[in-house]
Scaffold this motif. Structure first.
Motif, mmCIF file in Angstrom:
data_model
loop_
_atom_site.group_PDB
_atom_site.id
_atom_site.type_symbol
_atom_site.label_atom_id
_atom_site.label_comp_id
_atom_site.label_asym_id
_atom_site.label_seq_id
_atom_site.Cartn_x
_atom_site.Cartn_y
_atom_site.Cartn_z
ATOM 1 N N GLY A 50 0.824 -1.218 0.000
ATOM 2 C CA GLY A 50 0.000 0.000 0.000
ATOM 3 C C GLY A 50 0.849 1.255 0.000
ATOM 4 N N VAL A 51 1.683 1.380 1.007
ATOM 5 C CA VAL A 51 2.569 2.535 1.124
ATOM 6 C C VAL A 51 3.995 2.016 1.313
ATOM 7 N N ILE A 52 4.911 2.524 0.483
ATOM 8 C CA ILE A 52 6.314 2.121 0.541
ATOM 9 C C ILE A 52 7.157 3.310 0.986
ATOM 10 N N THR A 53 7.990 3.074 1.971
ATOM 11 C CA THR A 53 8.967 4.083 2.371
ATOM 12 C C THR A 53 10.326 3.642 1.849
ATOM 13 N N PRO A 54 10.740 4.212 0.702
ATOM 14 C CA PRO A 54 12.026 3.790 0.156
ATOM 15 C C PRO A 54 13.176 4.277 1.032
ATOM 16 N N GLU A 55 14.158 3.432 1.222
ATOM 17 C CA GLU A 55 15.301 3.825 2.040
ATOM 18 C C GLU A 55 16.537 3.058 1.607
ATOM 19 N N LYS A 56 17.668 3.664 1.839
ATOM 20 C CA LYS A 56 18.924 3.015 1.519
ATOM 21 C C LYS A 56 19.230 1.937 2.558
ATOM 22 N N LEU A 57 19.654 0.792 2.062
ATOM 23 C CA LEU A 57 20.052 -0.279 2.972
ATOM 24 C C LEU A 57 21.452 -0.046 3.544
ATOM 25 N N ASN A 58 22.261 0.711 2.794
ATOM 26 C CA ASN A 58 23.633 1.024 3.226
ATOM 27 C C ASN A 58 24.444 -0.238 3.536
ATOM 28 N N HIS A 59 24.364 -1.196 2.621
ATOM 29 C CA HIS A 59 25.112 -2.439 2.792
ATOM 30 C C HIS A 59 26.515 -2.361 2.190
ATOM 31 N N TRP A 60 26.828 -1.254 1.488
ATOM 32 C CA TRP A 60 28.156 -1.124 0.900
ATOM 33 C C TRP A 60 28.512 0.346 0.758
ATOM 34 N N LYS A 61 29.810 0.592 0.489
ATOM 35 C CA LYS A 61 30.241 1.967 0.232
ATOM 36 C C LYS A 61 31.593 1.975 -0.469
ATOM 37 N N PHE A 62 31.834 3.067 -1.204
ATOM 38 C CA PHE A 62 33.158 3.332 -1.764
ATOM 39 C C PHE A 62 34.040 3.919 -0.664
ATOM 40 N N VAL A 63 35.301 3.537 -0.654
ATOM 41 C CA VAL A 63 36.277 4.110 0.284
ATOM 42 C C VAL A 63 37.566 4.401 -0.493
ATOM 43 N N PRO A 64 38.417 5.334 0.008
ATOM 44 C CA PRO A 64 38.278 6.140 1.239
ATOM 45 C C PRO A 64 37.444 7.396 0.990
ATOM 46 N N GLU A 65 36.796 7.877 2.044
ATOM 47 C CA GLU A 65 35.894 9.012 1.924
ATOM 48 C C GLU A 65 36.606 10.268 1.439
ATOM 49 N N LYS A 66 37.859 10.460 1.825
ATOM 50 C CA LYS A 66 38.557 11.690 1.435
ATOM 51 C C LYS A 66 38.747 11.761 -0.084
ATOM 52 N N TYR A 67 38.746 10.609 -0.753
ATOM 53 C CA TYR A 67 38.787 10.576 -2.210
ATOM 54 C C TYR A 67 37.379 10.681 -2.795
ATOM 55 N N ILE A 68 36.441 9.993 -2.155
ATOM 56 C CA ILE A 68 35.106 9.804 -2.726
ATOM 57 C C ILE A 68 34.282 11.092 -2.717
ATOM 58 N N ILE A 69 34.284 11.808 -1.608
ATOM 59 C CA ILE A 69 33.403 12.976 -1.472
ATOM 60 C C ILE A 69 33.636 14.019 -2.579
ATOM 61 N N PRO A 70 34.875 14.481 -2.820
ATOM 62 C CA PRO A 70 35.060 15.457 -3.900
ATOM 63 C C PRO A 70 34.826 14.861 -5.288
ATOM 64 N N ALA A 71 35.153 13.575 -5.470
ATOM 65 C CA ALA A 71 34.978 12.938 -6.781
ATOM 66 C C ALA A 71 33.502 12.814 -7.138
ATOM 67 N N VAL A 72 32.676 12.498 -6.152
ATOM 68 C CA VAL A 72 31.236 12.378 -6.402
ATOM 69 C C VAL A 72 30.666 13.698 -6.890
ATOM 70 N N LYS A 73 31.061 14.801 -6.261
ATOM 71 C CA LYS A 73 30.550 16.109 -6.656
ATOM 72 C C LYS A 73 30.909 16.422 -8.107
ATOM 73 N N ARG A 74 32.131 16.109 -8.503
ATOM 74 C CA ARG A 74 32.570 16.387 -9.875
ATOM 75 C C ARG A 74 31.871 15.470 -10.878
ATOM 76 N N ASP A 75 31.876 14.166 -10.580
ATOM 77 C CA ASP A 75 31.355 13.206 -11.552
ATOM 78 C C ASP A 75 29.841 13.291 -11.698
ATOM 79 N N TYR A 76 29.167 13.668 -10.631
ATOM 80 C CA TYR A 76 27.712 13.835 -10.711
ATOM 81 C C TYR A 76 27.367 14.922 -11.728
ATOM 82 N N LYS A 77 28.106 16.015 -11.702
ATOM 83 C CA LYS A 77 27.840 17.117 -12.635
ATOM 84 C C LYS A 77 28.114 16.707 -14.079
#
Length: 578
Positions: A545-572
């Motif tokens: 009836g009603v679905i609340t979509p949510e991230k399972l957060n079962h995985w991630k890219f590391v290290p964060e110091k590389y990932i955070i700025p790269a995501v901003k650039r590549d998303y654009k």
């Protein structure tokens, strides 16, 4: 070369020919990979469409005014799957005249070819469509195992004003690398080049045509896939003498060029890509002597944008009952989403969109682990009421759901291969996270910049893992444990839920990645649904009836110091602001 050819062609049409000769002009038109886009709007997004057969119909009518009966109209496959339009008449209303046959009959196609997505609809749909078509459906390399003969007509000869055009139709033979045998039971798919060599002398001797056309639902690059040469069209054009024209499909890539074959003859090679946005338009002119023999022929082609043509009003009136039926179907309510979801974040980490599919696959099957990818490159579903049409946005294809038995090592190797297709090896935070074909810049055509198709970017749920992008492909995945807190064991066998395309070898994640021989995949399947995943997704949402979509957060890219700025650039880069 092209300018010279066109100059000769124009001179010929202007009357530079033998005084005693008769001139015959013909127009050959090709659609391919229409994927159910018959009408000038997208039933999935609710937006107007750039192409569609409604516009192609106008172009065809214009050609028939100019050339009279001397127009040849061909379709090159993948017409039976893609839009809710065809899904409805494939599986919901199976008693009415099939909309695809009705449209092709109205437009007076001279022949149609079979595509892999037509086979994916199943034998019942494929046979129903072909029976209801007024024109022949071709398939020289689709062999009936019981007879050893082609299941469909291998070729068609079309004659106008004494000039004969033979069209040899074939399909990429890599069907077993993607589709379960239940969909094509009793058939086999032979190599295209081998089949072309078989039929070429037969066509020449029996029909003596003036032009030979290869209508191949296969692309240019002859890559091997599970032992099958998926896209050999260009190789056939060069290696098998006799073809004047090769019409391609399957790879959704526009092409218009000439190649020289092994005998030194020129072959025109063309592909209009997909969705009826562009039409292959070939003009043929012939000099015919008093004995009816073609002494000279000139062939030239162009790709014509359908945006230049108005929607065919008579076409729309003719099919208004079908349109109304499909509109009613896609506007049926399925349930509600409390939040909007998008595939855009799926390229950079866990995604509520993809994780909804993971949740469904785990719930339906009770499997330990789920594999899924962002099937649609850029799909969005807004919060609020969700309708049947949006389910095609949530899950694009009619894949079934499998459960396969894989060892922990195979699961890790599978993921290593997936992320090797997907993620760049980063040496600093200034590098790209995503694997692009070349260094991209803002504003470039984003999807084309990805080195590999995004529908092969599988992530997993049910296990907790990290992907270290500093490490080279094959050494990136660190599995920390099962999502329930238990240990993950590389020697243990797990039940894994995944779609049938992947389970049959699609994308080669199981074969090249996990290292399972293709002929052993079927023995690993312990469960299969009898309906497509989209059906179960809709049923799941309807029951909840009603679905609340949510991230399972079962995985991630590391290290964060590389990932955070790269995501901003590549998303654009992937999703530039318009």
């Amino acid at each position: 070369m092209k300018r010279y050819f066109i100059a000769v062609f124009v001179a010929f049409l202007s009357g530079v020919m033998s005084i005693d000769a008769r001139r015959v002009e013909m127009n050959l038109l090709q659609t391919s990979d229409v994927h159910g886009n018959y009408f000038p709007y997208d039933f999935i997004t609710g937006k107007n469409a750039d192409g569609s057969l409604a516009r192609v119909s106008s172009a065809v009518k214009e050609a028939r005014k100019k050339y009279g009966a001397n127009v040849i109209l061909l379709d090159n496959g993948d017409i039976l799957q893609g839009q809710p339009t065809v899904y409805y008449y494939n599986y919901v209303d199976t008693l009415a005249a099939h909309v695809t046959s009705a449209v092709m009959n109205y437009m007076r196609y001279d022949a149609g070819n079979v595509g892999n997505h037509d086979v994916e609809t199943g034998r019942a749909v494929l046979d129903r469509w072909s029976r209801n078509c007024d024109m022949p459906i071709l398939g020289a390399n689709i062999i009936d195992k019981s007879t050893g003969e082609p299941y469909f007509k291998p070729y068609e000869v079309i004659e106008h004003d004494g000039v004969k055009v033979a069209v040899l139709g074939m399909l990429t033979p890599a069907i077993p690398a993607w589709l379960p045998e239940t969909l094509w039971n009793g058939l086999r798919f032979d190599d295209i080049e081998t089949t072309a060599r078989k039929w070429m002398p037969i066509i020449k001797e029996k029909e003596a045509p003036d032009v030979i056309v290869g209508l191949f639902h296969a692309g240019q690059a002859g890559n091997m896939l599970a032992g099958y040469k998926e896209n050999p069209s260009l190789e056939v054009a060069r290696n098998v003498p006799g073809f004047d024209i090769i019409l391609m499909g399957h790879d959704h890539r526009r092409e218009c060029k000439r190649v020289i074959n092994v005998d030194g003859d020129t072959v025109l090679v063309m592909n209009p890509a997909n969705n009826g946005v562009v039409l292959t338009d070939i003009t043929m002119a012939f000099e015919v002597d008093d004995n009816g023999k073609v002494t000279h022929k000139y062939i030239d082609g162009e790709l014509r944008p359908m945006a230049d043509f108005d929607i065919d009003a008579a076409f729309m009136v003719e099919f208004s009952p079908y349109i109304a039926e499909v509109n009613n179907y896609v506007n049926e309510s399925v349930g509600r989403l409390t939040d909007s979801i998008s595939t855009r974040d799926a390229y950079f980490g866990p995604s509520a969109f993809v994780d909804l599919i993971h949740r469904l696959q785990l719930d339906i099957t009770g499997a330990d682990i789920s594999f899924a990818a962002p099937i649609s490159y850029d799909a969005n579903i807004s919060a609020g009421e969700i309708f049947v049409g949006e389910m095609f946005n949530l899950y694009k294809y009619e894949n079934m759901l499998y459960v396969m038995e894989l060892t922990g090592k195979e699961i890790k190797d599978y993921l290593e291969f997936s992320y090797g297709l997907w993620a760049n090896t980063m040496k600093s935070k200034n590098d790209h996270l995503l694997l692009f074909k070349e260094k991209p810049t803002d504003g470039d055509e984003s999807r084309a910049m990805l080195a590999n198709p995004s529908y092969n970017f599988d992530s997993a749920a049910g296990i907790i893992y990290e992907v270290d992008v500093r490490k080279r492909p094959g050494r990136r995945i660190k599995i920390l444990g099962m999502a329930d807190g238990s240990d993950f064991d590389c020697s243990k066998t797990y039940k894994v839920a995944l779609n049938s395309y992947r389970g049959n070898g699609g994308g080669e994640l199981l074969t090249r990645g996990a290292g399972i021989p293709h002929d052993k995949l079927s023995s690993r399947i312990v469960y299969s649904t009898d309906r497509d995943l989209r059906y179960y997704l809709a049923d799941y949402i309807h029951k909840k009836g009603v679905i609340t979509p949510e991230k399972l957060n079962h995985w991630k890219f590391v290290p964060e110091k590389y990932i955070i700025p790269a995501v901003k650039r590549d998303y654009k880069i992937l999703f530039p602001e318009k």
